[in-house]
Design a protein around this motif. Structure first.
Motif, mmCIF file in Angstrom:
data_model
loop_
_atom_site.group_PDB
_atom_site.id
_atom_site.type_symbol
_atom_site.label_atom_id
_atom_site.label_comp_id
_atom_site.label_asym_id
_atom_site.label_seq_id
_atom_site.Cartn_x
_atom_site.Cartn_y
_atom_site.Cartn_z
ATOM 1 N N TYR A 262 -17.999 3.727 -6.264
ATOM 2 C CA TYR A 262 -16.954 4.657 -5.803
ATOM 3 C C TYR A 262 -17.206 5.080 -4.359
ATOM 4 O O TYR A 262 -18.360 5.376 -4.017
ATOM 5 C CB TYR A 262 -16.951 5.883 -6.721
ATOM 6 C CG TYR A 262 -15.899 6.915 -6.378
ATOM 7 C CD1 TYR A 262 -14.570 6.702 -6.727
ATOM 8 C CD2 TYR A 262 -16.235 8.082 -5.702
ATOM 9 C CE1 TYR A 262 -13.598 7.638 -6.416
ATOM 10 C CE2 TYR A 262 -15.277 9.018 -5.397
ATOM 11 C CZ TYR A 262 -13.957 8.800 -5.753
ATOM 12 O OH TYR A 262 -12.995 9.734 -5.449
ATOM 13 N N PRO A 263 -16.202 5.122 -3.490
ATOM 14 C CA PRO A 263 -14.793 4.781 -3.751
ATOM 15 C C PRO A 263 -14.436 3.334 -3.473
ATOM 16 O O PRO A 263 -13.267 2.965 -3.567
ATOM 17 C CB PRO A 263 -14.062 5.706 -2.788
ATOM 18 C CG PRO A 263 -14.972 5.791 -1.610
ATOM 19 C CD PRO A 263 -16.375 5.751 -2.173
ATOM 20 N N GLY A 264 -15.399 2.495 -3.135
ATOM 21 C CA GLY A 264 -15.130 1.086 -2.892
ATOM 22 C C GLY A 264 -14.114 0.877 -1.793
ATOM 23 O O GLY A 264 -14.180 1.515 -0.742
ATOM 24 N N ASP A 265 -13.157 0.011 -2.055
ATOM 25 C CA ASP A 265 -12.159 -0.341 -1.036
ATOM 26 C C ASP A 265 -10.880 0.481 -1.169
ATOM 27 O O ASP A 265 -9.828 0.093 -0.673
ATOM 28 C CB ASP A 265 -11.818 -1.827 -1.119
ATOM 29 C CG ASP A 265 -11.223 -2.203 -2.479
ATOM 30 O OD1 ASP A 265 -11.177 -1.333 -3.381
ATOM 31 O OD2 ASP A 265 -10.823 -3.372 -2.644
ATOM 32 N N ALA A 266 -10.957 1.616 -1.836
ATOM 33 C CA ALA A 266 -9.760 2.422 -2.061
ATOM 34 C C ALA A 266 -9.145 2.904 -0.754
ATOM 35 O O ALA A 266 -9.863 3.259 0.195
ATOM 36 C CB ALA A 266 -10.097 3.622 -2.939
ATOM 37 N N ASP A 267 -7.822 2.923 -0.705
ATOM 38 C CA ASP A 267 -7.104 3.511 0.418
ATOM 39 C C ASP A 267 -7.149 5.030 0.282
ATOM 40 O O ASP A 267 -7.112 5.572 -0.831
ATOM 41 C CB ASP A 267 -5.640 3.050 0.427
ATOM 42 C CG ASP A 267 -5.512 1.547 0.620
ATOM 43 O OD1 ASP A 267 -6.369 0.974 1.307
ATOM 44 O OD2 ASP A 267 -4.560 0.964 0.069
ATOM 45 N N THR A 268 -7.205 5.725 1.406
ATOM 46 C CA THR A 268 -7.295 7.180 1.367
ATOM 47 C C THR A 268 -6.112 7.803 2.100
ATOM 48 O O THR A 268 -5.554 7.233 3.037
ATOM 49 C CB THR A 268 -8.604 7.685 2.006
ATOM 50 O OG1 THR A 268 -8.635 7.290 3.380
ATOM 51 C CG2 THR A 268 -9.812 7.129 1.275
ATOM 52 N N ALA A 323 -6.123 -1.035 -11.631
ATOM 53 C CA ALA A 323 -5.655 -0.071 -10.641
ATOM 54 C C ALA A 323 -6.013 1.347 -11.081
ATOM 55 O O ALA A 323 -5.959 1.683 -12.268
ATOM 56 C CB ALA A 323 -4.147 -0.202 -10.463
ATOM 57 N N TRP A 324 -6.404 2.147 -10.103
ATOM 58 C CA TRP A 324 -6.708 3.546 -10.370
ATOM 59 C C TRP A 324 -6.375 4.375 -9.142
ATOM 60 O O TRP A 324 -6.168 3.865 -8.049
ATOM 61 C CB TRP A 324 -8.188 3.735 -10.745
ATOM 62 C CG TRP A 324 -9.175 3.339 -9.666
ATOM 63 C CD1 TRP A 324 -9.758 2.121 -9.509
ATOM 64 C CD2 TRP A 324 -9.680 4.164 -8.606
ATOM 65 N NE1 TRP A 324 -10.594 2.113 -8.417
ATOM 66 C CE2 TRP A 324 -10.569 3.366 -7.838
ATOM 67 C CE3 TRP A 324 -9.470 5.484 -8.215
ATOM 68 C CZ2 TRP A 324 -11.243 3.854 -6.719
ATOM 69 C CZ3 TRP A 324 -10.137 5.969 -7.100
ATOM 70 C CH2 TRP A 324 -11.008 5.166 -6.365
ATOM 71 N N ALA A 325 -6.291 5.668 -9.363
ATOM 72 C CA ALA A 325 -6.091 6.601 -8.256
ATOM 73 C C ALA A 325 -6.807 7.894 -8.610
ATOM 74 O O ALA A 325 -7.052 8.205 -9.781
ATOM 75 C CB ALA A 325 -4.611 6.858 -8.018
ATOM 76 N N SER A 326 -7.150 8.652 -7.567
ATOM 77 C CA SER A 326 -7.759 9.967 -7.790
ATOM 78 C C SER A 326 -7.221 10.932 -6.742
ATOM 79 O O SER A 326 -6.838 10.528 -5.636
ATOM 80 C CB SER A 326 -9.287 9.900 -7.718
ATOM 81 O OG SER A 326 -9.714 9.578 -6.399
ATOM 82 N N LEU A 337 -7.590 15.273 -1.216
ATOM 83 C CA LEU A 337 -7.928 13.925 -0.779
ATOM 84 C C LEU A 337 -7.518 12.935 -1.870
ATOM 85 O O LEU A 337 -7.936 13.049 -3.023
ATOM 86 C CB LEU A 337 -9.419 13.814 -0.512
ATOM 87 C CG LEU A 337 -9.951 12.428 -0.137
ATOM 88 C CD1 LEU A 337 -9.353 11.971 1.200
ATOM 89 C CD2 LEU A 337 -11.471 12.440 -0.077
ATOM 90 N N VAL A 338 -6.686 11.973 -1.509
ATOM 91 C CA VAL A 338 -6.167 10.990 -2.459
ATOM 92 C C VAL A 338 -6.791 9.628 -2.183
ATOM 93 O O VAL A 338 -6.896 9.205 -1.028
ATOM 94 C CB VAL A 338 -4.633 10.885 -2.363
ATOM 95 C CG1 VAL A 338 -4.105 9.755 -3.241
ATOM 96 C CG2 VAL A 338 -3.987 12.211 -2.741
ATOM 97 N N ARG A 339 -7.192 8.954 -3.249
ATOM 98 C CA ARG A 339 -7.687 7.577 -3.150
ATOM 99 C C ARG A 339 -6.891 6.720 -4.130
ATOM 100 O O ARG A 339 -6.628 7.147 -5.260
ATOM 101 C CB ARG A 339 -9.183 7.508 -3.460
ATOM 102 C CG ARG A 339 -10.060 8.233 -2.447
ATOM 103 C CD ARG A 339 -11.525 8.010 -2.775
ATOM 104 N NE ARG A 339 -12.407 8.549 -1.736
ATOM 105 C CZ ARG A 339 -12.981 9.749 -1.803
ATOM 106 N NH1 ARG A 339 -12.763 10.538 -2.858
ATOM 107 N NH2 ARG A 339 -13.769 10.178 -0.822
ATOM 108 N N GLN A 340 -6.550 5.495 -3.700
ATOM 109 C CA GLN A 340 -5.832 4.563 -4.571
ATOM 110 C C GLN A 340 -6.425 3.172 -4.430
ATOM 111 O O GLN A 340 -6.715 2.726 -3.316
ATOM 112 C CB GLN A 340 -4.342 4.511 -4.204
ATOM 113 C CG GLN A 340 -3.615 5.825 -4.371
ATOM 114 C CD GLN A 340 -2.113 5.688 -4.160
ATOM 115 O OE1 GLN A 340 -1.373 5.404 -5.095
ATOM 116 N NE2 GLN A 340 -1.662 5.892 -2.927
ATOM 117 N N SER A 341 -6.584 2.507 -5.570
ATOM 118 C CA SER A 341 -7.156 1.164 -5.564
ATOM 119 C C SER A 341 -6.349 0.270 -6.500
ATOM 120 O O SER A 341 -5.905 0.714 -7.563
ATOM 121 C CB SER A 341 -8.615 1.214 -6.018
ATOM 122 O OG SER A 341 -9.175 -0.083 -6.094
#
Length: 394
Positions: A262-268, A323-326, A337-341
């Motif tokens: 976490y968070p790896g390659d997630a977009d923020t 796929a996930w998001a936080s 703060l939003v993360r999406q993968s």
């Protein structure tokens, strides 16, 4: 017939509150809830949100008050693996709140001469009420997945002199041997409407069930009328919350592979959307989370709290997707703060759904409805089936 004490007080409260219809008053007085409860029960305290043990052999008066209080009463924990007097981990069988039971029976609109299938026998009280209302015609079949629970319910019905066929089986499959039914009532929450329920209910018949999505634990009571083409359609009546069909429980372990390092390659990104707007921090049966689940299918979400902060997690349930998001809500911060993968942008879908719902004037659950068929296809609509809700990507 009239009774006093906690039992009579419960009937009075149900009548005055409007949950108990006039045609059911005599039945409720003749079929007491306590006759179907075991000596050891765990009534739920609505204020504290916790269950406590009450043993009739230790304190009969406390047991009587709990038996006839308008609260849900757990009668089994952890699929029967629980030992000891204290509450277990997960409640797996119960007697529902009497006001919920009375309201559902009113909405079922059952009349003498009908055949009724109940899914989720539990204590047997609901089946007993139905059997008494049908006048001993033998028109009630009730299906219970847990053999020990089914045995106790069958014995309670026999002691009460009430005629209902208790079948031990998976309620997902209904009970074809007794079909067709005029009414089907489920006392367990469903996440996908079983094909057998539609196939075993005659055209013009009614399926009444707590229905919801894996987005949250809450349900809404849906009243579907079965049509001649095998489809069924009808409105959501009000929010409820039930234990789920065992075959449709959500296994949270399936999401372990979604989030790697976490968070790896997630977009923020950041958002000004608050937890309150998303329906978090309110009563779980509030409408926001339920409606978001209608609008964002195949999505599970959970709120994790740590200290003063909180993180909302979203997981795609579609096969093969990770796929996930936080959304991380930090103390003192005005934006989260939003993360999406993954290829599915779950946070974007949730916020689009929220915006659409707000643009409609935040209509309550009771303005939505459902149309379903035996293939598992379903369509959610607003006000009537000519107005389907938008697709999640719209």
């Amino acid at each position: 017939m009239s009774t006093g004490g906690p039992r009579g007080e419960l009937t009075r409260l149900l009548r005055e509150g409007g949950a108990l219809a006039a045609e059911w008053v005599e039945v409720f007085e003749a079929v007491p809830r306590g006759a179907f409860l075991p000596d050891v029960i765990w009534p739920y305290d609505m204020g504290s949100g916790a269950s406590r043990v009450v043993d009739r052999r230790v304190d009969g008066d406390a047991w009587e008050r709990a038996a006839y209080a308008d609260v849900p009463v757990t009668t089994q924990w952890d699929d029967g693996a629980h030992e000891g007097p204290g509450p277990g981990h997960v409640p797996t069988s119960s007697a529902s709140m009497p006001s919920v039971v009375a309201g559902m029976l009113r909405d079922l609109d059952v009349r003498p001469g009908m055949r009724v299938l109940e899914v989720g026998t539990g204590t047997g009280w609901n089946a007993g009420l139905l059997a008494a209302r049908l006048g001993g015609s033998g028109g009630v079949v009730t299906v219970e997945v847990d053999e020990a629970v089914a045995v106790r319910a069958r014995a309670a019905l026999v002691r009460a002199g009430l005629r209902a066929e208790v079948v031990c089986g998976d309620g997902r499959d209904g009970w074809a041997a007794g079909a067709p039914y005029d009414r089907l009532i489920a006392t367990a929450g469903v996440r996908a409407l079983p094909a057998a329920w539609l196939e075993q209910t005659r055209p013009g018949g009614v399926v009444l069930a707590p229905w919801g999505t894996h987005y949250g634990n809450g349900d809404a009571l849906v009243r579907l009328t079965v049509r001649g083409d095998g489809t069924a359609s009808g409105p959501f009546l009000r929010p409820v919350e039930f234990m789920k069909l065992r075959a449709q429980r959500l296994d949270w372990g399936r999401f372990r592979a979604h989030v790697g390092p976490y968070p790896g390659d997630a977009d923020t990104s950041e958002t000004a959307v608050s937890l309150t707007e998303l329906g978090e921090g309110r009563r779980r049966m509030g409408g926001t989370a339920f409606v978001l689940g209608l609008l964002v299918p195949d999505c599970a979400h959970v709120l994790n709290t740590a200290g003063a902060g909180a993180t909302l997690w979203f997981f795609d349930m579609r096969p093969g997707s990770r796929a996930w998001a936080s959304a991380e809500f930090r103390p003192g911060a005005t934006r989260a703060l939003v993360r999406q993968s993954g290829t599915r942008r779950l946070w974007d879908e949730v916020t689009r759904a929220l915006s659409w719902w707000q643009a409609q004037g935040t209509p309550p659950v009771s303005r939505f409805g459902l149309t379903a068929d035996a293939t598992g296809a379903r369509q959610v609509w607003l006000d009537d089936d000519a107005h389907p809700v938008p697709a999640p990507g719209a």
